[in-house]
Design a protein around this motif. Sequence first.
Motif, PDB file in Angstrom:
ATOM      1  N   ALA A 182       0.838  -1.205   0.000  1.00 34.22           N
ATOM      2  CA  ALA A 182       0.000   0.000   0.000  1.00 34.22           C
ATOM      3  C   ALA A 182       0.869   1.250   0.000  1.00 34.22           C
ATOM      4  O   ALA A 182       0.583   2.214  -0.707  1.00 34.22           O
ATOM      5  N   LEU A 183       1.949   1.233   0.768  1.00 34.91           N
ATOM      6  CA  LEU A 183       2.830   2.398   0.821  1.00 34.91           C
ATOM      7  C   LEU A 183       3.516   2.646  -0.524  1.00 34.91           C
ATOM      8  O   LEU A 183       3.607   3.791  -0.973  1.00 34.91           O
ATOM      9  N   SER A 184       3.967   1.595  -1.192  1.00 36.45           N
ATOM     10  CA  SER A 184       4.619   1.799  -2.493  1.00 36.45           C
ATOM     11  C   SER A 184       3.597   2.214  -3.552  1.00 36.45           C
ATOM     12  O   SER A 184       3.899   3.051  -4.409  1.00 36.45           O
ATOM     13  N   LEU A 185       2.378   1.670  -3.484  1.00 30.53           N
ATOM     14  CA  LEU A 185       1.341   2.082  -4.429  1.00 30.53           C
ATOM     15  C   LEU A 185       0.894   3.510  -4.148  1.00 30.53           C
ATOM     16  O   LEU A 185       0.605   4.270  -5.078  1.00 30.53           O
ATOM     17  N   ALA A 186       0.853   3.889  -2.890  1.00 29.23           N
ATOM     18  CA  ALA A 186       0.514   5.266  -2.532  1.00 29.23           C
ATOM     19  C   ALA A 186       1.559   6.222  -3.094  1.00 29.23           C
ATOM     20  O   ALA A 186       1.219   7.310  -3.589  1.00 29.23           O
ATOM     21  N   GLU A 187       2.802   5.832  -3.034  1.00 29.28           N
ATOM     22  CA  GLU A 187       3.878   6.646  -3.597  1.00 29.28           C
ATOM     23  C   GLU A 187       3.665   6.828  -5.106  1.00 29.28           C
ATOM     24  O   GLU A 187       3.798   7.934  -5.632  1.00 29.28           O
ATOM     25  N   LEU A 188       3.330   5.760  -5.779  1.00 29.87           N
ATOM     26  CA  LEU A 188       3.060   5.816  -7.216  1.00 29.87           C
ATOM     27  C   LEU A 188       1.873   6.732  -7.517  1.00 29.87           C
ATOM     28  O   LEU A 188       1.942   7.582  -8.405  1.00 29.87           O
ATOM     29  N   LEU A 189       0.795   6.588  -6.769  1.00 31.82           N
ATOM     30  CA  LEU A 189      -0.372   7.447  -6.965  1.00 31.82           C
ATOM     31  C   LEU A 189      -0.041   8.902  -6.643  1.00 31.82           C
ATOM     32  O   LEU A 189      -0.537   9.814  -7.305  1.00 31.82           O
ATOM     33  N   ALA A 190       0.769   9.111  -5.623  1.00 35.93           N
ATOM     34  CA  ALA A 190       1.165  10.479  -5.260  1.00 35.93           C
ATOM     35  C   ALA A 190       1.896  11.144  -6.429  1.00 35.93           C
ATOM     36  O   ALA A 190       1.621  12.296  -6.771  1.00 35.93           O
TER      37      ALA A 190
ATOM     38  N   PRO B 209     -22.432   5.701  -0.778  1.00 39.50           N
ATOM     39  CA  PRO B 209     -21.399   6.692  -1.098  1.00 39.50           C
ATOM     40  C   PRO B 209     -20.785   7.368   0.126  1.00 39.50           C
ATOM     41  O   PRO B 209     -19.803   8.092  -0.010  1.00 39.50           O
ATOM     42  N   GLU B 210     -21.331   7.120   1.319  1.00 37.38           N
ATOM     43  CA  GLU B 210     -20.832   7.781   2.529  1.00 37.38           C
ATOM     44  C   GLU B 210     -20.093   6.847   3.475  1.00 37.38           C
ATOM     45  O   GLU B 210     -19.422   7.311   4.399  1.00 37.38           O
ATOM     46  N   HIS B 211     -20.247   5.539   3.284  1.00 33.57           N
ATOM     47  CA  HIS B 211     -19.624   4.562   4.183  1.00 33.57           C
ATOM     48  C   HIS B 211     -18.953   3.477   3.346  1.00 33.57           C
ATOM     49  O   HIS B 211     -19.474   2.369   3.207  1.00 33.57           O
ATOM     50  N   ASN B 212     -17.791   3.792   2.805  1.00 30.82           N
ATOM     51  CA  ASN B 212     -17.063   2.810   2.008  1.00 30.82           C
ATOM     52  C   ASN B 212     -15.560   3.038   2.151  1.00 30.82           C
ATOM     53  O   ASN B 212     -15.125   4.097   2.591  1.00 30.82           O
ATOM     54  N   HIS B 213     -14.803   2.043   1.775  1.00 33.71           N
ATOM     55  CA  HIS B 213     -13.356   2.100   1.976  1.00 33.71           C
ATOM     56  C   HIS B 213     -12.670   3.153   1.110  1.00 33.71           C
ATOM     57  O   HIS B 213     -11.614   3.660   1.481  1.00 33.71           O
ATOM     58  N   ALA B 214     -13.245   3.513  -0.021  1.00 34.13           N
ATOM     59  CA  ALA B 214     -12.610   4.499  -0.892  1.00 34.13           C
ATOM     60  C   ALA B 214     -12.518   5.865  -0.207  1.00 34.13           C
ATOM     61  O   ALA B 214     -11.552   6.601  -0.420  1.00 34.13           O
ATOM     62  N   ILE B 215     -13.492   6.190   0.635  1.00 34.24           N
ATOM     63  CA  ILE B 215     -13.457   7.447   1.392  1.00 34.24           C
ATOM     64  C   ILE B 215     -12.255   7.448   2.330  1.00 34.24           C
ATOM     65  O   ILE B 215     -11.511   8.422   2.417  1.00 34.24           O
ATOM     66  N   VAL B 216     -12.075   6.355   3.025  1.00 35.71           N
ATOM     67  CA  VAL B 216     -10.957   6.227   3.968  1.00 35.71           C
ATOM     68  C   VAL B 216      -9.632   6.263   3.203  1.00 35.71           C
ATOM     69  O   VAL B 216      -8.690   6.959   3.596  1.00 35.71           O
ATOM     70  N   LEU B 217      -9.565   5.524   2.110  1.00 37.25           N
ATOM     71  CA  LEU B 217      -8.352   5.466   1.302  1.00 37.25           C
ATOM     72  C   LEU B 217      -7.991   6.846   0.751  1.00 37.25           C
ATOM     73  O   LEU B 217      -6.828   7.252   0.790  1.00 37.25           O
ATOM     74  N   ARG B 218      -8.970   7.567   0.269  1.00 30.26           N
ATOM     75  CA  ARG B 218      -8.718   8.910  -0.270  1.00 30.26           C
ATOM     76  C   ARG B 218      -8.139   9.826   0.818  1.00 30.26           C
ATOM     77  O   ARG B 218      -7.148  10.518   0.593  1.00 30.26           O
ATOM     78  N   THR B 219      -8.749   9.831   1.986  1.00 30.70           N
ATOM     79  CA  THR B 219      -8.257  10.656   3.093  1.00 30.70           C
ATOM     80  C   THR B 219      -6.827  10.248   3.465  1.00 30.70           C
ATOM     81  O   THR B 219      -5.951  11.094   3.644  1.00 30.70           O
ATOM     82  N   TRP B 220      -6.592   8.948   3.574  1.00 27.67           N
ATOM     83  CA  TRP B 220      -5.270   8.432   3.914  1.00 27.67           C
ATOM     84  C   TRP B 220      -4.250   8.839   2.850  1.00 27.67           C
ATOM     85  O   TRP B 220      -3.146   9.283   3.172  1.00 27.67           O
ATOM     86  N   LEU B 221      -4.627   8.717   1.584  1.00 28.91           N
ATOM     87  CA  LEU B 221      -3.720   9.039   0.492  1.00 28.91           C
ATOM     88  C   LEU B 221      -3.401  10.536   0.462  1.00 28.91           C
ATOM     89  O   LEU B 221      -2.239  10.925   0.289  1.00 28.91           O
ATOM     90  N   ILE B 222      -4.408  11.386   0.655  1.00 29.46           N
ATOM     91  CA  ILE B 222      -4.168  12.834   0.681  1.00 29.46           C
ATOM     92  C   ILE B 222      -3.223  13.188   1.834  1.00 29.46           C
ATOM     93  O   ILE B 222      -2.286  13.971   1.653  1.00 29.46           O
ATOM     94  N   ASN B 223      -3.434  12.596   2.997  1.00 32.83           N
ATOM     95  CA  ASN B 223      -2.535  12.846   4.143  1.00 32.83           C
ATOM     96  C   ASN B 223      -1.124  12.346   3.841  1.00 32.83           C
ATOM     97  O   ASN B 223      -0.138  12.991   4.186  1.00 32.83           O
ATOM     98  N   TYR B 224      -1.019  11.198   3.208  1.00 31.14           N
ATOM     99  CA  TYR B 224       0.284  10.635   2.828  1.00 31.14           C
ATOM    100  C   TYR B 224       1.023  11.598   1.900  1.00 31.14           C
ATOM    101  O   TYR B 224       2.199  11.893   2.098  1.00 31.14           O
ATOM    102  N   ILE B 225       0.324  12.109   0.894  1.00 30.90           N
ATOM    103  CA  ILE B 225       0.936  13.020  -0.079  1.00 30.90           C
ATOM    104  C   ILE B 225       1.370  14.315   0.590  1.00 30.90           C
ATOM    105  O   ILE B 225       2.466  14.812   0.345  1.00 30.90           O
ATOM    106  N   LYS B 226       0.517  14.847   1.458  1.00 34.00           N
ATOM    107  CA  LYS B 226       0.837  16.114   2.137  1.00 34.00           C
ATOM    108  C   LYS B 226       2.052  16.003   3.049  1.00 34.00           C
ATOM    109  O   LYS B 226       2.783  16.960   3.247  1.00 34.00           O
ATOM    110  N   HIS B 227       2.257  14.818   3.620  1.00 30.16           N
ATOM    111  CA  HIS B 227       3.354  14.649   4.595  1.00 30.16           C
ATOM    112  C   HIS B 227       4.588  13.997   4.006  1.00 30.16           C
ATOM    113  O   HIS B 227       5.471  13.585   4.729  1.00 30.16           O
ATOM    114  N   LYS B 228       4.654  13.918   2.712  1.00 31.84           N
ATOM    115  CA  LYS B 228       5.831  13.349   2.046  1.00 31.84           C
ATOM    116  C   LYS B 228       7.009  14.280   2.143  1.00 31.84           C
ATOM    117  O   LYS B 228       6.934  15.437   2.078  1.00 31.84           O
TER     118      LYS B 228
END
Length: 135
Positions: free
Chosen positions: A91-99, A116-135
């Motif tokens: 997940a971390l290496s794929l997040a890097e690629l997406l970033a 549309p309000e309770h699914n894993h993509a919402i969590v993943l998006r938030t996690w990915l945005i935080n990952y990108i911001k803190h790179k």
Amino acid sequence: MVTQSNHGEPDMKERVRIKRIYDPTEATDGRRVLVDRLWPRGVSRERAAIDEWMKELAPSPELRQWFCHQPERFEVFALQYAQELDTNANALSLAELLAERSHTEPVTLLYAAKDPEHNHAIVLRTWLINYIKHK
């Protein structure tokens, strides 16, 4: 309209989007990435029009089955899923690629869940945005 950050860059929420795979494809989708572990029912590969299938970014089968799309479990699910992402080397290496890709074109995370309000993509998006911001 793409909003700008304080540094003149497009806002990360504009660059990383989520969308149901059953919704029509749009030119503004950018890179379309399926983030479900299982292929969505009733969708051909042609209709899906995905650029990548990153099933490693999906929740573990155990967590997905426990959540079972029950909104009252979403808060606990989100915390556990974020912990899975934090400790998953794939997940971390794929997040890097997406970033990297999100800097040149939008990235649309595709999911099949009905809610549309309770699914894993919402969590993943938030996690990915935080990952990108803190790179």
